[in-house]
Design an enzyme around this catalytic site. Structure first.
Site, PDB file in Angstrom:
ATOM      1  N   HIS A   1     -16.099   9.095 -14.277  1.00 39.61           N
ATOM      2  CA  HIS A   1     -15.068   9.918 -14.197  1.00 39.61           C
ATOM      3  C   HIS A   1     -13.763   9.539 -13.091  1.00 39.61           C
ATOM      4  CE1 HIS A   1     -18.582  12.451 -15.518  1.00 39.61           C
ATOM      5  NE2 HIS A   1     -17.752  12.519 -16.521  1.00 39.61           N
TER       6      HIS A   1
ATOM      7  N   GLN B   1     -15.874   7.890 -29.455  1.00 40.67           N
ATOM      8  CA  GLN B   1     -15.251   9.032 -29.151  1.00 40.67           C
ATOM      9  C   GLN B   1     -13.666   8.718 -29.056  1.00 40.67           C
ATOM     10  OE1 GLN B   1     -16.336  12.231 -26.548  1.00 40.67           O
ATOM     11  NE2 GLN B   1     -15.343  11.204 -25.156  1.00 40.67           N
TER      12      GLN B   1
ATOM     13  N   SER C   1     -23.508   8.294 -16.199  1.00 41.45           N
ATOM     14  CA  SER C   1     -23.408   8.919 -17.120  1.00 41.45           C
ATOM     15  C   SER C   1     -23.979  10.433 -16.386  1.00 41.45           C
ATOM     16  CB  SER C   1     -24.365   8.898 -18.332  1.00 41.45           C
ATOM     17  OG  SER C   1     -24.614  10.124 -19.248  1.00 41.45           O
ATOM     18  N   SER C   2     -23.384  11.618 -16.758  1.00 45.12           N
ATOM     19  CA  SER C   2     -24.039  12.901 -16.228  1.00 45.12           C
ATOM     20  C   SER C   2     -25.514  13.109 -16.392  1.00 45.12           C
ATOM     21  CB  SER C   2     -23.176  14.091 -16.637  1.00 45.12           C
ATOM     22  OG  SER C   2     -21.703  13.812 -16.435  1.00 45.12           O
ATOM     23  N   ARG C   3     -25.643  12.538 -17.716  1.00 43.50           N
ATOM     24  CA  ARG C   3     -27.093  12.826 -18.269  1.00 43.50           C
ATOM     25  C   ARG C   3     -28.030  11.966 -17.720  1.00 43.50           C
ATOM     26  NH1 ARG C   3     -24.192  14.139 -23.447  1.00 43.50           N
ATOM     27  NH2 ARG C   3     -24.663  15.907 -23.893  1.00 43.50           N
TER      28      ARG C   3
ATOM     29  N   LEU D   1     -19.107  15.140 -12.237  1.00 47.01           N
ATOM     30  CA  LEU D   1     -18.334  14.113 -12.018  1.00 47.01           C
ATOM     31  C   LEU D   1     -18.921  12.748 -11.342  1.00 47.01           C
ATOM     32  CD1 LEU D   1     -14.787  15.381 -11.102  1.00 47.01           C
ATOM     33  CD2 LEU D   1     -15.774  15.282 -13.427  1.00 47.01           C
ATOM     34  N   HIS D   2     -18.948  11.730 -11.748  1.00 40.39           N
ATOM     35  CA  HIS D   2     -19.273  10.624 -11.005  1.00 40.39           C
ATOM     36  C   HIS D   2     -18.317   9.391 -11.241  1.00 40.39           C
ATOM     37  CE1 HIS D   2     -19.606   9.243 -15.230  1.00 40.39           C
ATOM     38  NE2 HIS D   2     -20.419   9.939 -15.658  1.00 40.39           N
TER      39      HIS D   2
ATOM     40  N   GLY E   1     -12.987   7.162 -21.166  1.00 42.10           N
ATOM     41  CA  GLY E   1     -13.830   6.301 -21.116  1.00 42.10           C
ATOM     42  C   GLY E   1     -14.173   5.438 -22.236  1.00 42.10           C
TER      43      GLY E   1
END
Ligand code: AMP
Length: 289
Positions: free
Chosen positions: A46, A162, A194-196, A42-43, A156
């Site tokens: 989120h 999406q 982004s988690s990435r 999470l960031h 989001g």
């Protein structure tokens, strides 16, 4: 003087039966339940969804599940960052009530074969590069809604296509849930969280904000009167390639609220960009007009 007590940890549930019972009991008490589906790591992007849910709902559920079916073979399913304990601490700080962190077997019982095809909205753009991705997303989101019959779900805008897939799913399958879409949270240099992003090397991390900057340049050009989508796309492409080793998957201008590409900007339009820096694939989008 005592220091203030730490916020209570959310209850972490691992089975469908447990979380469903909690949600139903809350609703029987007349409480409004919000759900925030995530893959964890999470960031603040989120957490902004959790904050919005907290403002609007009596009970907030965050789901943490790295969904295997939305990753293609060779993508980053195995290396995707996972740290449920850290995530739970963050969620405590944001006063999330419940965390649903199921096992793979809980969400995909042995022999599960059903998959949701939402039709044309999943076909272009991300659908071209990741042909099985949105079926995986739609399937897991519907399963989560079955397990967590919440009143409202938060997503989001960062993942614009999406959000359209999910709206289509809910509309077509008569799912009784309200869908809320919240703005993209960015780092101070403009890079969408982004988690990435954690995969980026220091050099690529420094170049990555060009994605946002390029879209801003196109918006300025539109404000100055340029309405040709081809010209605006070229502006972004030239800027990206001048700023780093971007390998662009697509730059698209779509009619707002759809995935229909436009040639000339005549109404509300959104620009979508997907590009790779090394092995990290980044996507972003913003309203142009
Ligand atoms: P993920 O964990 O990547 O599946 O994302 C879970 C939810 O958080 C999705 O609805 C995403 O669109 C949303 N999200 C991811 N990044 C951001 C961001 N930077 N700003 C706002 N929402 C985000």
């Amino acid at each position: 003087m005592h220091s203030p007590a730490p916020p209570p940890s959310p209850l972490v549930l691992h089975t469908a039966g447990e979380i469903r019972a909690l949600v139903r009991e809350a609703q029987q008490r007349g409480e409004r339940v919000g759900v925030v589906p995530t893959m964890g790591a999470l960031h603040q992007g989120h957490l902004s969804l959790v904050e919005q849910a907290r403002r609007e709902c009596d009970r907030v559920v965050t789901t943490i599940f790295v969904n295997p079916t939305q990753f293609a073979p060779g993508e980053d399913f195995d290396t995707y960052p996972r740290d449920v304990e850290r995530d739970t601490d963050l969620l405590a700080q944001h006063r999330c009530d419940w965390v649903f962190a199921p096992s793979r077997e809980e969400m995909y019982p042995a022999g599960a074969e059903t998959s949701i095809d939402v039709g044309s909205v999943a076909v272009p753009l991300e659908g071209v590069r990741r042909p099985t991705h949105f079926a995986g997303v739609a399937t897991i989101v519907l399963k989560l809604f079955q397990v967590i019959p919440a009143d409202v779900a938060y997503f989001g805008e960062k993942d614009y296509q999406q959000t359209l897939v999910i709206r289509q799913l809910v509309r077509d399958l008569l799912v009784p849930i309200e869908i809320r879409v919240e703005p993209t949270v960015r780092d101070s240099d403009g890079l969408a969280l982004s988690s990435r992003n954690a995969y980026l090397s220091a050099a690529h991390r420094a170049q990555a904000p060009a994605l946002h900057r390029g879209m801003q340049l196109a918006r300025q050009q539109l404000e100055q009167g340029e309405t040709s989508a081809a010209t605006l796309r070229e502006t972004i492409l030239q800027f990206l390639t001048s700023q780093g080793p971007f390998e662009v998957d697509y730059i698209a201008l779509v009619e707002e609220g759809t995935v229909n590409q436009v040639d000339t900007i005549t109404g509300p339009t959104r620009v979508l960009v997907a590009a790779r820096l090394g092995t990290t694939r980044l996507i972003d989008n913003m309203a142009l007009s």
